[in-house]
Design a protein around this motif. Sequence first.
Motif, short mmCIF file in Angstrom:
data_model
loop_
_atom_site.label_atom_id
_atom_site.label_comp_id
_atom_site.label_asym_id
_atom_site.label_seq_id
_atom_site.Cartn_x
_atom_site.Cartn_y
_atom_site.Cartn_z
N SER A 1 -4.85 3.81 -3.85
CA SER A 1 -3.61 3.33 -3.41
C SER A 1 -2.85 4.36 -2.57
N MET B 1 0.01 3.26 -0.16
CA MET B 1 0.99 2.01 -0.75
C MET B 1 2.27 2.62 -1.34
N THR C 1 -3.68 -4.10 -6.01
CA THR C 1 -2.81 -3.24 -6.91
C THR C 1 -1.46 -3.98 -7.42
#
Lengths: 156, 150
Positions: free
Chosen positions: A30, A35, A75
């Motif tokens: 991620s 992110m 996620t």
Amino acid sequence: MPKIDLQKRLTEGKADGDGIGNVLTGLPHSAAMGMRIISADQGEALLMLPYNPDLVGDVVTGILGGGAITALLDTCCGTAVVTTKARVISTATLDLRIDYMRPATPGEAVYAHATCYRVARSVAFVRALAYHDDRDRPIATAAAAFIVERKAEKKE
Amino acid sequence: MSAPDILDRLAASIPYIRFLGIVFERRGDELTALMPYKPDLIGNPLLPALHGGATGAFLEITAVMQIVSDTALADAAGGDLPEDYAPVIPKPIDITFDYLRSGKPRDTYARAIVQRRGRRVANMRIEAWQEERAKLIAAAHGNFLLGGSK
């Protein structure tokens, strides 16, 4: 399994300096995608994926690969699960269904919002939405089930 | 250009395929996708386990490239394709991912099977495994829109 604070690992990150959330440093993939976490509390999570040319799936259009949206939603769902009051100490995706409603607009950040609406003894159920700035015009929706391990309730 | 050359050129040109490090091996009309392990693919560093999102993206890309490969082979009809042949990249409509085992920090393989290909939609089944073909780490099935916009 080592004792860890999963919630801390998932919901805390390194501030990126521009004030828009924290990079999810606890999740290498991620973090590599870029992110960020904007908020995560009480079974709800809001994540943001800044537009990243490395994640483009079609060079003609510049549109992000569908997989990038999948990874963002996965996620986000997992993050929502660990922030419920159910004392979840470990989680793994069991299944994930994604409906891709419309392509993400090139150059724009994608937001994902997930709600964990039920945590049973060993399974948590989550729904999530990916969008740019209008939740009524979703890029994709997700429905997921996660296997969870919960901290035992203390007996008085 | 041959259909396989078209596929190689396309795979090399897509940033997200390079980001994940995916490469393709070909046996006739069957593609095997390989996602070599790298630390950036990890979701849970404590187990450690591959990120479900990375595995999901890998399955999806495998399906897309199998469809593109089939289209290119059909268009070539045993011959060559023009130098400017531009494959249309199918778009996912919906996909369901089943995570069957934790993905270890190892190389991962995937193959996609066309269950039905119509005029507008291809229904795909995709499987991913690591050291043992029979022990899938993930499987997916989904519909892909062939060309044009939604």
